[in-house]
Scaffold this active site. Structure first.
Site, PDB file in Angstrom:
ATOM      1  N   ASP A   1       0.882  -1.247   0.040  1.00 57.34           N
ATOM      2  CA  ASP A   1      -0.016  -0.044  -0.102  1.00 57.34           C
ATOM      3  C   ASP A   1       0.708   1.138  -0.090  1.00 57.34           C
ATOM      4  OD1 ASP A   1       0.687  -1.016   2.496  1.00 57.34           O
ATOM      5  OD2 ASP A   1      -0.686   0.382   3.626  1.00 57.34           O
TER       6      ASP A   1
ATOM      7  N   GLU B 158      -0.623  -2.020   5.081  1.00 51.36           N
ATOM      8  CA  GLU B 158       0.083  -2.080   6.228  1.00 51.36           C
ATOM      9  C   GLU B 158      -0.202  -0.564   6.981  1.00 51.36           C
ATOM     10  OE1 GLU B 158       3.027  -1.014   9.028  1.00 51.36           O
ATOM     11  OE2 GLU B 158       2.979   0.197   7.262  1.00 51.36           O
TER      12      GLU B 158
HETATM   13 ZN   LIG Z   1       4.796   3.507   6.561  1.00 50.80          ZN
HETATM   14 ZN   LIG Z   2       6.357   1.090   5.695  1.00 45.28          ZN
END
Ligand SMILES: [Zn+2]
Ligand SMILES: [Zn+2]
Length: 399
Positions: free
Chosen positions: A86, A144
């Site tokens: 991401d 994440e």
């Molecule tokens: Zn980050």
């Molecule tokens: Zn990262």
């Protein structure tokens, strides 16, 4: 094996740069990584690997089987390697040919580098698959950067089962470490992250008559000071902790005391028991202070990622293999870092090692930190990112 991996990594280096640039130009926010997932799937299929798609919606898992059918070998080991995919809601300020094509979205945490590197690993290990025993599991995870963390969803969807890895390895770009070097730390490495939201209520009114009011500004001020004492007086001395408040809103004026004050902060530490105990104490103290002063305090906590622990033995093994690959002079020790990382979820369940890949190049002005609009990397890190990780996986299979 070392030479084969190194020479393949070198051979694929230019392609890895193209892969990373493609990802960099087409960033997607957390849990929206649809085109990225499709791209990763296509790349894997082109290599000859059919991934399992749609894990935690936009995640993928791919398996590379080494040699099988050797009756004399012990049951084969499984090692998992992880990349996150991401990007962040940041508008890229770099003037480069591979600049983000999406307004307000940028790979400013290097997850494009992690994904490209893991695709490089896939290519290298697929070629070498008849030269090692065991199984390598490639985990491409979403989200994440955003709660509840793609890692936690991937675990829920069974990424650590069938087959279950004995260990998990992840890497992250490090703009503070020169390119060509990597960093390790055993044990505690990154912090748990919990968000704190307090609403302190009193009774507002004319500031000239505080005796008729319950002043939430004063109550909130006492709470802020008292909560720091939970950290200084109750924290186990060996457990690093940070408590910071970045928002304190008392929307009155010089002569008007408001009805309520809102406070927001973050609590970070590296000990799950203390993490629970610290939060319990903070809530009790804040509520008690507010009540004793005639007001009330609503204390909400958004529980974030756990702390990230690098399994000591695994990390020692991996570090020594990294020394073999990189040379001792290129392997550095890392300090504790109070930032959060959802790889921590894996580290709570399976022996894990999370290391950092140097991407800094001062001569070329590549020095910006992650999560900034000018973040970039020295792309020669990709060859290391793919080659080293391949080497570490194979060596871990041989343990
Ligand atoms: Zn980050
Ligand atoms: Zn990262």
């Amino acid at each position: 094996m070392l030479d084969s991996i190194k020479s393949l990594a070198r051979q694929y280096a230019a392609d890895l740069v193209q892969t990373r640039r493609h990802l960099h130009m087409h960033p997607e926010l957390s849990f929206q990584e649809r085109n990225t997932a499709r791209y990763v799937a296509d790349q894997l299929k082109a290599i000859g690997i059919t991934p399992q798609e749609g894990v935690a919606d936009t995640g993928l898992v791919a398996i590379i089987e080494g040699r099988t059918g050797n009756a004399t070998s012990t049951p084969s080991r499984v090692v998992a390697l992880r990349a996150d995919m991401d990007a962040l809601p940041i508008h890229e300020a770099n003037d480069v040919s591979y600049k983000s094509t999406v307004d307000g979205v940028m790979h400013a945490c290097g997850h494009d580098v992690h994904t490209a590197s893991l695709l490089g690993v896939a290519r290298i290990l697929h070629v070498l698959r008849d030269q090692f025993d065991g199984t390598v599991k490639l985990v491409f995870q979403p989200g994440e950067e955003k709660a509840p963390g793609g890692a936690s969803l991937m675990i829920k969807e069974g990424v650590l089962e069938n087959p279950a890895p004995v260990s998990m390895i992840g890497q992250h770009v490090a703009p503070n470490i020169p390119v060509g070097k990597i960093g390790f730390r055993e044990g505690m490495y990154m912090a748990s992250t919990d968000e704190l939201y307090l609403t302190v209520r009193g009774k507002g009114g004319h500031a000239a008559m505080p005796d008729n009011l319950v002043d939430p500004v004063l109550i909130a001020s006492h709470i802020i000071v008292a909560l720091q004492q939970v950290i200084s007086r109750n924290r186990p001395p060996a457990s690093p902790s940070v408590l910071s408040f970045g928002r304190f809103i008392a929307d009155g004026v010089t002569n008007v005391i408001p009805n309520e004050v809102t406070i927001q902060g973050t609590f970070r530490c590296m000990n799950e028991e203390w993490r629970a105990e610290g939060k319990r104490r903070m809530v009790k103290l804040a509520e008690g202070i507010a009540e004793a002063m005639g007001g009330s305090c609503e204390f909400e906590i958004v529980h974030g990622y756990p702390y990230l622990k690098n399994h000591p033995e695994l990390t020692r093994r991996v570090r020594s293999q990294a020394v073999e690959y990189m040379g001792a002079e290129n392997v550095v020790d890392l300090d504790l870092w109070m930032a959060g990382e959802d790889f921590a979820f894996y580290s709570q369940v399976v022996d894990s090692c999370f290391y950092r890949l140097g991407t800094r190049n001062e001569e070329r002005g590549i020095i910006s930190g992650v999560h900034t609009p000018t973040f970039d990397i020295d792309e020669s890190a990709l060859e290391t990112g793919a080659g080293l990780m391949s080497w570490l996986a194979v060596q871990e299979l041989n343990v």
